[in-house]
Design a protein around this motif. Structure first.
Motif, mmCIF file in Angstrom:
data_model
loop_
_atom_site.group_PDB
_atom_site.id
_atom_site.type_symbol
_atom_site.label_atom_id
_atom_site.label_comp_id
_atom_site.label_asym_id
_atom_site.label_seq_id
_atom_site.Cartn_x
_atom_site.Cartn_y
_atom_site.Cartn_z
ATOM 1 N N ALA A 154 43.293 -31.010 -78.186
ATOM 2 C CA ALA A 154 43.995 -32.060 -78.561
ATOM 3 C C ALA A 154 43.478 -33.328 -77.709
ATOM 4 C CB ALA A 154 45.563 -31.670 -77.579
ATOM 5 N N THR A 155 43.631 -34.673 -78.477
ATOM 6 C CA THR A 155 42.991 -35.899 -77.794
ATOM 7 C C THR A 155 43.645 -36.211 -76.842
ATOM 8 O OG1 THR A 155 41.960 -36.249 -79.955
ATOM 9 C CG2 THR A 155 42.033 -37.996 -78.471
ATOM 10 N N LEU A 156 43.015 -36.529 -75.716
ATOM 11 C CA LEU A 156 43.418 -37.273 -74.564
ATOM 12 C C LEU A 156 43.065 -38.625 -74.476
ATOM 13 C CD1 LEU A 156 43.251 -34.550 -71.811
ATOM 14 C CD2 LEU A 156 45.277 -35.349 -73.032
ATOM 15 N N LYS A 157 41.672 -38.892 -74.517
ATOM 16 C CA LYS A 157 40.734 -40.181 -74.589
ATOM 17 C C LYS A 157 39.827 -39.908 -76.016
ATOM 18 C CE LYS A 157 37.988 -44.135 -72.973
ATOM 19 N NZ LYS A 157 39.138 -44.897 -73.070
ATOM 20 N N PRO A 158 40.035 -40.590 -77.028
ATOM 21 C CA PRO A 158 39.401 -40.454 -78.258
ATOM 22 C C PRO A 158 37.635 -40.396 -77.943
ATOM 23 C CG PRO A 158 40.616 -42.273 -78.563
ATOM 24 C CD PRO A 158 40.878 -41.874 -77.307
ATOM 25 N N PRO A 159 36.914 -39.813 -79.135
ATOM 26 C CA PRO A 159 35.524 -40.189 -78.932
ATOM 27 C C PRO A 159 35.112 -41.597 -78.666
ATOM 28 C CG PRO A 159 36.049 -38.500 -80.470
ATOM 29 C CD PRO A 159 37.303 -39.103 -80.187
ATOM 30 N N PHE A 160 34.056 -41.815 -77.921
ATOM 31 C CA PHE A 160 33.642 -43.171 -77.585
ATOM 32 C C PHE A 160 32.186 -43.141 -77.265
ATOM 33 C CE2 PHE A 160 35.200 -41.690 -73.716
ATOM 34 C CZ PHE A 160 34.073 -41.884 -72.834
ATOM 35 N N ARG A 161 31.454 -44.030 -77.859
ATOM 36 C CA ARG A 161 29.830 -44.282 -77.438
ATOM 37 C C ARG A 161 29.829 -44.522 -75.732
ATOM 38 N NH1 ARG A 161 27.934 -48.321 -79.105
ATOM 39 N NH2 ARG A 161 30.127 -49.253 -79.973
ATOM 40 N N LEU A 162 28.928 -44.099 -75.187
ATOM 41 C CA LEU A 162 28.815 -44.261 -73.913
ATOM 42 C C LEU A 162 28.151 -45.560 -73.398
ATOM 43 C CD1 LEU A 162 27.549 -40.679 -73.050
ATOM 44 C CD2 LEU A 162 29.741 -41.656 -72.339
ATOM 45 N N ALA A 163 28.723 -46.348 -72.565
ATOM 46 C CA ALA A 163 28.233 -47.587 -72.139
ATOM 47 C C ALA A 163 27.214 -47.417 -71.051
ATOM 48 C CB ALA A 163 29.560 -48.448 -71.545
ATOM 49 N N ASN A 164 27.445 -46.570 -70.074
ATOM 50 C CA ASN A 164 26.488 -46.340 -68.869
ATOM 51 C C ASN A 164 25.882 -44.926 -68.803
ATOM 52 O OD1 ASN A 164 27.642 -48.840 -67.660
ATOM 53 N ND2 ASN A 164 29.529 -47.605 -67.759
ATOM 54 N N GLY A 165 25.836 -44.231 -69.813
ATOM 55 C CA GLY A 165 25.312 -42.813 -69.972
ATOM 56 C C GLY A 165 26.443 -41.649 -69.315
ATOM 57 N N TYR A 166 25.897 -40.459 -69.911
ATOM 58 C CA TYR A 166 26.790 -39.514 -69.680
ATOM 59 C C TYR A 166 27.075 -39.020 -68.204
ATOM 60 C CZ TYR A 166 28.982 -34.591 -69.572
ATOM 61 O OH TYR A 166 29.459 -33.410 -69.460
ATOM 62 N N ALA A 167 25.990 -39.099 -67.189
ATOM 63 C CA ALA A 167 26.475 -38.657 -65.921
ATOM 64 C C ALA A 167 27.469 -39.573 -65.064
ATOM 65 C CB ALA A 167 25.051 -38.882 -65.126
ATOM 66 N N ALA A 168 27.298 -40.830 -65.345
ATOM 67 C CA ALA A 168 28.483 -41.792 -64.789
ATOM 68 C C ALA A 168 29.822 -41.219 -65.221
ATOM 69 C CB ALA A 168 28.138 -43.075 -64.952
ATOM 70 N N ALA A 169 30.057 -41.352 -66.703
ATOM 71 C CA ALA A 169 31.207 -40.959 -67.323
ATOM 72 C C ALA A 169 31.819 -39.613 -66.993
ATOM 73 C CB ALA A 169 31.001 -40.963 -68.723
ATOM 74 N N ALA A 170 30.859 -38.650 -66.615
ATOM 75 C CA ALA A 170 31.345 -37.287 -66.189
ATOM 76 C C ALA A 170 31.827 -37.430 -64.619
ATOM 77 C CB ALA A 170 30.108 -36.551 -66.514
ATOM 78 N N ASP A 171 31.227 -38.080 -64.154
ATOM 79 C CA ASP A 171 31.469 -38.303 -62.585
ATOM 80 C C ASP A 171 32.906 -38.873 -62.560
ATOM 81 O OD1 ASP A 171 29.165 -37.174 -61.658
ATOM 82 O OD2 ASP A 171 28.379 -39.153 -60.950
#
Length: 227
Positions: free
Chosen positions: A59-76
């Motif tokens: 179930a979508t909470l925030k839909p797919p998006f291209r990363l602006a700052n890399g995976y690690a920052a978004a995952a944090d």
């Protein structure tokens, strides 16, 4: 970069819904393994579930998006959001006709679920690369309401906040006769597992390596900071 990240809810591995839905779609988003699908009378389920199979059961909470700052920052950022969100009860689910798509939906409103989705949209938006002209065009803004167009321009997706609807997609858009054929079979297939109330304890990070690649679960982040 073509890699994308999405914030989804997906059932826990121990939840029978994970196994049942992975088999229905024909792929396990946790492992990437293909699954043998159930026999459906009168319809090719492999074809009918091809689109949701690529995204994985979710179930979508925030839909797919291209990363602006890399995976690690978004995952944090997602990890911090999950840690600050208390687990909550998810109502039991039922098989619904959602604008021609077959989907599982909640049987009653869930304010905690809405608040969780809203937070996912806002708290991770600094890590979303702006939508390109082509990405905006693919959303057919001329067909959207004024509020949906505003959401598309601001958040990169039209169906957020009051326009968001919790759903776990089970098929492509079906014709009327196809829906009449598939819906009762899906109801019978999911009857025992969908009806179970469950606790939302995880935020799932799904990743897509390239535009044509299937989505996979990269991390399951515990809500409330629990293990």
């Amino acid at each position: 970069m073509t890699a994308r990240l999405a914030l989804y809810w997906a059932p826990e591995l121990s939840d029978p819904l994970h196994d049942a839905a992975s088999a229905w779609l024909g792929r396990d988003a946790e492992t990437g393994a293909d699954r043998q699908q159930p026999e459906i009378s009168g319809l090719d389920l492999r074809e009918a579930a091809a689109d949701p199979r690529r995204y994985g059961f979710h179930a979508t909470l925030k839909p797919p998006f291209r990363l602006a700052n890399g995976y690690a920052a978004a995952a944090d950022a997602a990890r911090a959001l999950a840690a600050g969100t208390a687990p909550f009860r998810l109502p039991s689910l039922y098989v619904a006709d959602l604008d021609g798509f077959l989907a599982l939906r909640e049987t009653e409103p869930c304010p905690a679920l809405q608040a969780f989705a809203d937070s996912c949209v806002t708290e991770l938006d600094a890590h979303r690369a702006p939508a390109t002209t082509d990405e905006i065009r693919r959303r057919r803004p001329e067909r959207l309401s004024a509020a949906e167009r505003q959401h598309l321009e601001r958040w990169g997706y039209p169906y957020v906040f009051g326009k968001w609807r919790f759903h776990l997609t089970l098929s492509r858009r079906l014709s009327g006769p196809e829906m009449a054929l598939l819906k009762p079979q899906a109801e019978a297939y999911f009857a025992s597992v969908a009806a179970q109330p469950r606790i939302v304890r995880e935020l799932c990070l799904f990743t897509q390596a390239t535009a044509d690649a299937p989505f996979l679960i990269a991390e399951r982040l515990p809500l409330g900071g629990g293990a």
